[in-house]
Design a protein around this motif. Structure first.
Motif, PDB file in Angstrom:
ATOM      1  N   PRO A 445      -0.826   7.110   7.107  1.00  0.00           N
ATOM      2  CA  PRO A 445      -0.752   5.780   6.461  1.00  0.00           C
ATOM      3  C   PRO A 445      -1.151   5.814   4.976  1.00  0.00           C
ATOM      4  O   PRO A 445      -0.716   4.980   4.187  1.00  0.00           O
ATOM      5  CB  PRO A 445      -1.735   4.936   7.287  1.00  0.00           C
ATOM      6  CG  PRO A 445      -1.835   5.627   8.613  1.00  0.00           C
ATOM      7  CD  PRO A 445      -1.714   7.090   8.291  1.00  0.00           C
ATOM      8  N   ASP A 446      -1.971   6.808   4.598  1.00  0.00           N
ATOM      9  CA  ASP A 446      -2.426   6.891   3.196  1.00  0.00           C
ATOM     10  C   ASP A 446      -1.586   7.855   2.370  1.00  0.00           C
ATOM     11  O   ASP A 446      -1.659   7.833   1.147  1.00  0.00           O
ATOM     12  CB  ASP A 446      -3.885   7.377   3.147  1.00  0.00           C
ATOM     13  CG  ASP A 446      -4.767   6.535   4.051  1.00  0.00           C
ATOM     14  OD1 ASP A 446      -4.562   5.298   4.062  1.00  0.00           O
ATOM     15  OD2 ASP A 446      -5.585   7.099   4.792  1.00  0.00           O
ATOM     16  N   ILE A 447      -0.848   8.726   3.025  1.00  0.00           N
ATOM     17  CA  ILE A 447      -0.106   9.757   2.276  1.00  0.00           C
ATOM     18  C   ILE A 447       1.331   9.784   2.819  1.00  0.00           C
ATOM     19  O   ILE A 447       1.580  10.333   3.895  1.00  0.00           O
ATOM     20  CB  ILE A 447      -0.724  11.162   2.468  1.00  0.00           C
ATOM     21  CG1 ILE A 447      -2.208  11.179   2.064  1.00  0.00           C
ATOM     22  CG2 ILE A 447       0.070  12.202   1.674  1.00  0.00           C
ATOM     23  CD1 ILE A 447      -2.909  12.514   2.345  1.00  0.00           C
ATOM     24  N   ASN A 448       2.235   9.082   2.141  1.00  0.00           N
ATOM     25  CA  ASN A 448       3.628   9.103   2.621  1.00  0.00           C
ATOM     26  C   ASN A 448       4.616   8.778   1.525  1.00  0.00           C
ATOM     27  O   ASN A 448       4.267   8.194   0.492  1.00  0.00           O
ATOM     28  CB  ASN A 448       3.787   8.140   3.815  1.00  0.00           C
ATOM     29  CG  ASN A 448       3.511   6.695   3.437  1.00  0.00           C
ATOM     30  OD1 ASN A 448       4.304   6.058   2.741  1.00  0.00           O
ATOM     31  ND2 ASN A 448       2.349   6.191   3.848  1.00  0.00           N
ATOM     32  N   VAL A 449       5.882   9.135   1.735  1.00  0.00           N
ATOM     33  CA  VAL A 449       6.922   8.982   0.721  1.00  0.00           C
ATOM     34  C   VAL A 449       7.074   7.520   0.313  1.00  0.00           C
ATOM     35  O   VAL A 449       7.079   7.181  -0.878  1.00  0.00           O
ATOM     36  CB  VAL A 449       8.272   9.538   1.247  1.00  0.00           C
ATOM     37  CG1 VAL A 449       9.414   9.169   0.308  1.00  0.00           C
ATOM     38  CG2 VAL A 449       8.192  11.056   1.413  1.00  0.00           C
ATOM     39  N   GLU A 450       7.163   6.643   1.318  1.00  0.00           N
ATOM     40  CA  GLU A 450       7.466   5.230   1.021  1.00  0.00           C
ATOM     41  C   GLU A 450       6.438   4.646   0.048  1.00  0.00           C
ATOM     42  O   GLU A 450       6.784   4.047  -0.976  1.00  0.00           O
ATOM     43  CB  GLU A 450       7.449   4.432   2.324  1.00  0.00           C
ATOM     44  CG  GLU A 450       8.115   3.062   2.238  1.00  0.00           C
ATOM     45  CD  GLU A 450       8.235   2.434   3.629  1.00  0.00           C
ATOM     46  OE1 GLU A 450       7.223   1.878   4.114  1.00  0.00           O
ATOM     47  OE2 GLU A 450       9.318   2.539   4.227  1.00  0.00           O
ATOM     48  N   ASP A 451       5.158   4.886   0.322  1.00  0.00           N
ATOM     49  CA  ASP A 451       4.095   4.409  -0.583  1.00  0.00           C
ATOM     50  C   ASP A 451       4.253   5.001  -1.973  1.00  0.00           C
ATOM     51  O   ASP A 451       4.163   4.323  -2.983  1.00  0.00           O
ATOM     52  CB  ASP A 451       2.730   4.875  -0.047  1.00  0.00           C
ATOM     53  CG  ASP A 451       2.081   3.815   0.817  1.00  0.00           C
ATOM     54  OD1 ASP A 451       2.737   2.769   1.018  1.00  0.00           O
ATOM     55  OD2 ASP A 451       0.962   4.028   1.279  1.00  0.00           O
ATOM     56  N   GLN A 452       4.471   6.315  -2.006  1.00  0.00           N
ATOM     57  CA  GLN A 452       4.449   6.995  -3.303  1.00  0.00           C
ATOM     58  C   GLN A 452       5.700   6.720  -4.137  1.00  0.00           C
ATOM     59  O   GLN A 452       5.657   6.843  -5.364  1.00  0.00           O
ATOM     60  CB  GLN A 452       4.222   8.500  -3.096  1.00  0.00           C
ATOM     61  CG  GLN A 452       2.858   8.790  -2.494  1.00  0.00           C
ATOM     62  CD  GLN A 452       2.465  10.263  -2.565  1.00  0.00           C
ATOM     63  OE1 GLN A 452       2.904  11.003  -3.453  1.00  0.00           O
ATOM     64  NE2 GLN A 452       1.632  10.683  -1.638  1.00  0.00           N
ATOM     65  N   GLU A 453       6.775   6.288  -3.474  1.00  0.00           N
ATOM     66  CA  GLU A 453       7.965   5.885  -4.250  1.00  0.00           C
ATOM     67  C   GLU A 453       7.619   4.652  -5.088  1.00  0.00           C
ATOM     68  O   GLU A 453       8.132   4.457  -6.182  1.00  0.00           O
ATOM     69  CB  GLU A 453       9.142   5.535  -3.314  1.00  0.00           C
ATOM     70  CG  GLU A 453       9.804   6.710  -2.626  1.00  0.00           C
ATOM     71  CD  GLU A 453      10.620   7.581  -3.579  1.00  0.00           C
ATOM     72  OE1 GLU A 453      11.404   8.413  -3.082  1.00  0.00           O
ATOM     73  OE2 GLU A 453      10.484   7.441  -4.815  1.00  0.00           O
ATOM     74  N   ARG A 454       6.719   3.836  -4.554  1.00  0.00           N
ATOM     75  CA  ARG A 454       6.411   2.558  -5.215  1.00  0.00           C
ATOM     76  C   ARG A 454       5.428   2.717  -6.369  1.00  0.00           C
ATOM     77  O   ARG A 454       5.197   1.810  -7.143  1.00  0.00           O
ATOM     78  CB  ARG A 454       5.815   1.577  -4.189  1.00  0.00           C
ATOM     79  CG  ARG A 454       6.818   0.931  -3.257  1.00  0.00           C
ATOM     80  CD  ARG A 454       6.172  -0.264  -2.547  1.00  0.00           C
ATOM     81  NE  ARG A 454       5.211   0.201  -1.546  1.00  0.00           N
ATOM     82  CZ  ARG A 454       5.514   0.340  -0.252  1.00  0.00           C
ATOM     83  NH1 ARG A 454       6.748   0.089   0.142  1.00  0.00           N
ATOM     84  NH2 ARG A 454       4.621   0.748   0.623  1.00  0.00           N
ATOM     85  N   SER A 455       4.806   3.905  -6.473  1.00  0.00           N
ATOM     86  CA  SER A 455       3.772   4.040  -7.504  1.00  0.00           C
ATOM     87  C   SER A 455       4.166   5.067  -8.563  1.00  0.00           C
ATOM     88  O   SER A 455       4.396   6.234  -8.266  1.00  0.00           O
ATOM     89  CB  SER A 455       2.456   4.498  -6.844  1.00  0.00           C
ATOM     90  OG  SER A 455       1.690   5.211  -7.789  1.00  0.00           O
ATOM     91  N   THR A 456       4.238   4.616  -9.822  1.00  0.00           N
ATOM     92  CA  THR A 456       4.667   5.554 -10.886  1.00  0.00           C
ATOM     93  C   THR A 456       3.645   6.675 -11.055  1.00  0.00           C
ATOM     94  O   THR A 456       3.975   7.753 -11.516  1.00  0.00           O
ATOM     95  CB  THR A 456       4.783   4.799 -12.240  1.00  0.00           C
ATOM     96  OG1 THR A 456       3.545   4.110 -12.449  1.00  0.00           O
ATOM     97  CG2 THR A 456       5.934   3.818 -12.228  1.00  0.00           C
ATOM     98  N   SER A 457       2.408   6.429 -10.658  1.00  0.00           N
ATOM     99  CA  SER A 457       1.388   7.480 -10.869  1.00  0.00           C
ATOM    100  C   SER A 457       1.148   8.290  -9.600  1.00  0.00           C
ATOM    101  O   SER A 457       0.152   8.983  -9.471  1.00  0.00           O
ATOM    102  CB  SER A 457       0.059   6.836 -11.317  1.00  0.00           C
ATOM    103  OG  SER A 457      -0.419   6.032 -10.246  1.00  0.00           O
ATOM    104  N   SER A 458       2.110   8.234  -8.649  1.00  0.00           N
ATOM    105  CA  SER A 458       1.905   8.984  -7.387  1.00  0.00           C
ATOM    106  C   SER A 458       2.140  10.476  -7.597  1.00  0.00           C
ATOM    107  O   SER A 458       2.741  10.901  -8.600  1.00  0.00           O
ATOM    108  CB  SER A 458       2.889   8.473  -6.328  1.00  0.00           C
ATOM    109  OG  SER A 458       4.221   8.751  -6.766  1.00  0.00           O
ATOM    110  N   ILE A 459       1.661  11.262  -6.634  1.00  0.00           N
ATOM    111  CA  ILE A 459       1.885  12.715  -6.682  1.00  0.00           C
ATOM    112  C   ILE A 459       3.388  12.994  -6.661  1.00  0.00           C
ATOM    113  O   ILE A 459       3.895  13.815  -7.418  1.00  0.00           O
ATOM    114  CB  ILE A 459       1.184  13.394  -5.483  1.00  0.00           C
ATOM    115  CG1 ILE A 459      -0.321  13.154  -5.540  1.00  0.00           C
ATOM    116  CG2 ILE A 459       1.508  14.895  -5.438  1.00  0.00           C
ATOM    117  CD1 ILE A 459      -1.054  13.444  -4.242  1.00  0.00           C
TER     118      ILE A 459
END
Ligand code: ISL
Ligand code: CA
Length: 551
Positions: A445-459
């Motif tokens: 729930p804390d580490i996934n593609v969908e979340d990180q697509e939404r954040s410009t500063s994601s890994i």
């Protein structure tokens, strides 16, 4: 130094069992990969290395092949494979497959025949020896524990298996075996496959006299008795001459036992053998005398020294390196070489900065682009990897309770990298509607593609930026490399330069703040992993900065 596509590529490694399950049987499959090709392309990936998808009883998850020309049912059909290859090529990417020919499965027709009788035409496809003093021919240990010899009642002889006993070693002294391999390679290249990663290729030439192990240190036994045998280069030159050289393909040899001394022998431009190798010098720094399940802290100074010596060696002979920090056989790199606690995000971006700015072809392992971390299953039954299961058995054989040694598996087990990919925060991280073949890492729930697509500063978006930065600057591919202050035990700093650019990479591999002075002026900050980074060199924990040097 010849310029070519596989030197300029960024490779993405897929472990198909754990990537994406399209038919909800809990097992990743080829149609599942096809569903994700746009995602992979969006990272800027040029080449996909696909772990084995051939028919296999899965004793070692596909590294025990029973039919080299057919797709494992669980993964799909040959039509699915053809669609995958087309999908990859339509997107301008290439496909490299896994060639596992040091050994086959014991369920391969060849072995079924070979074990029937001593005069069977296939007998010499494998390595059979009579026992000695009522036991195996030598005291050799297998990579996954136990004896490297298995006794066969029917013909009352032992056969060699450097891995599990369901992975009998092929006899490369037999020209028929070498021709079978050439024919397998041709088959896949004629279908349009763009290359092979060659599994433990350094082991295929055996020394003619089988003697007991000369060292209690397994790594030494690998290097001096299992790997780098007398005919290895003859076999590879012949494979190159007869097949590889006839196609525009890439090859990378996985090389247990390939030490710096041997490095150039396999990949020197004038060798006409392989294009690249994976050596493991940096992958054993944190293993104590007891091997993989005897973890010890690693030294950054030794880590840097290995990269420096390999770079110097390979560039001497116009050889080419592979840069990797993780794959399906090792723990997650952010947990192993960096930090997966409160600094996990910074640390994952720091490792990406290194992976994508070094000289050599970078290999990104599925999930590392998200900063996926190790898993710590509570029960031994939750583990699937044969290497780990054999470790538990070896503990029990010594009267020890695996429950008292779980920390070694949590730190070093291969299943750390084999929990299913995290696509979203939904059930099973969107990997499957069914119970996956191995438990999920509960942190999806804390580490996934969908979340990180939404954040410009994601890994994830940092990987996209770093991959693009490498592509925009061939200096990072073909430029020179030199590290600074090699004895610094927290900072890894190095320069990359050619006649167009000069870059300085500064990586703080520590939980401490470090005031670093590279004694270089004219620094312009280009890439950084702290959103509030400045051009100074007061490096915060796990801080990474890449500068252009404008002298
Ligand atoms: O011991 C190692 C390196 O010296 C391990 O990285 C690993 O077991 C070894 O490199 C072999 O790995 C390859 O062959 C194995 C298979 O289990 C691994 O998944 C594969 O990467 C046997 O085919
Ligand atoms: Ca499936």
């Amino acid at each position: 130094m010849k310029k070519t596509w596989w030197k300029e590529s960024v490779v993405y490694q897929i472990y198909p069992r754990s990537y994406n399950d399209s038919n909800n049987d809990g097992i990743g499959d080829i149609p599942g990969i096809i569903e994700k090709l746009d995602y992979i392309q969006s990272l800027g990936i040029d080449v996909i290395w696909l772990c084995p998808v051939y028919e296999s009883p899965n004793d070692d998850n596909g590294y025990d092949i029973s039919d080299y020309r057919n797709i494992m049912n669980e993964f799909g059909s040959m039509a699915d494979f053809d669609a995958l290859l087309k999908g990859i090529h339509d997107r301008g990417m290439k496909l490299v497959m896994d060639l596992v020919v040091n050994h086959s499965s014991d369920e391969h027709d060849w072995f079924e025949e070979s074990k029937k009788s001593k005069d069977n035409p296939y007998r010499d496809y494998y390595i059979w020896k009579p026992g000695k003093n009522g036991g195996p021919p030598t005291d050799w240990e297998a990579f996954f524990g136990g004896s490297a010899w298995a006794y066969d009642e029917t013909t009352e002889e032992y056969y060699l298996h450097l891995f599990t006993k369901k992975q009998p070693d092929l006899n490369w002294e037999n020209p028929k075996v070498r021709e079978e391999v050439n024919s397998i390679i041709r088959y896949w290249f004629d279908k349009g496959v763009d290359g092979f990663r060659m599994d433990v290729i350094s082991l295929i030439s055996k020394r003619p006299i089988y003697t007991d192990m000369i060292s209690p240190v397994f790594e030494e036994t690998i290097a001096k008795q299992y790997a780098n045998g007398p005919r290895i280069h003859e076999f590879l030159k012949s494979m190159n001459q007869e097949v590889l050289s006839k196609y525009d393909i890439m090859t990378v040899g996985e090389g247990p036992g390939i030490t710096l001394v041997h490095g150039l022998d396999y990949v020197g431009e004038d060798r006409n053998e392989l294009d690249m190798v994976f050596h493991f010098d940096h992958m054993f720094l944190d293993m104590g005398a007891g091997g993989k399940f005897d973890p010890i802290p690693y030294s950054l100074v030794e880590f840097k020294d290995i990269f420096n010596r390999w770079d110097a060696k390979l560039s001497q002979g116009n050889g080419w390196g592979s840069i990797f920090l993780g794959n399906h056989d090792f723990p997650r790199m952010v947990s192993r070489f960096a930090s997966d606690g409160s600094y996990r995000e910074k640390a994952a971006k720091l490792l990406a900065s290194m992976l994508l700015s070094m000289r050599g072809t970078p290999y990104v392992y599925q999930g590392d682009e998200l900063g996926m971390s190790n898993v710590a299953f509570a029960n031994p039954e939750d583990y699937k990897d044969i290497e780990t299961l054999n470790y538990f058995k070896s503990l029990e054989a010594e009267g020890k309770d695996p429950m008292d040694h779980m920390h070694n598996v949590h730190k070093m087990g291969r299943d750390n990298a084999r929990t299913p990919m995290h696509w979203s925060g939904d059930k099973n991280a969107g990997f499957s509607e069914a119970e996956p073949w191995i438990k999920m890492n509960p942190n999806y729930p804390d580490i996934n593609v969908e979340d990180q697509e939404r954040s410009t500063s994601s890994i994830l978006n940092f990987y996209r930026k770093m991959i693009q930065f490498r592509k925009d600057n061939p200096t990072l591919v073909y430029g020179d490399y030199e590290s600074l202050q090699n004895d610094h035990d927290k900072i890894y700093a190095y320069r990359r330069w050619d006649d167009v650019n000069e870059f300085l990479v500064v990586l703080n591999f520590s939980d401490h703040e470090v005031d670093f002075d590279p004694i270089i002026t004219g620094l312009e900050l280009l890439i950084y992993n702290y959103t509030d980074a400045t051009e100074d060199l007061l490096m915060r924990p796990w801080e990474a900065k890449i500068f252009r040097i404008n002298d």
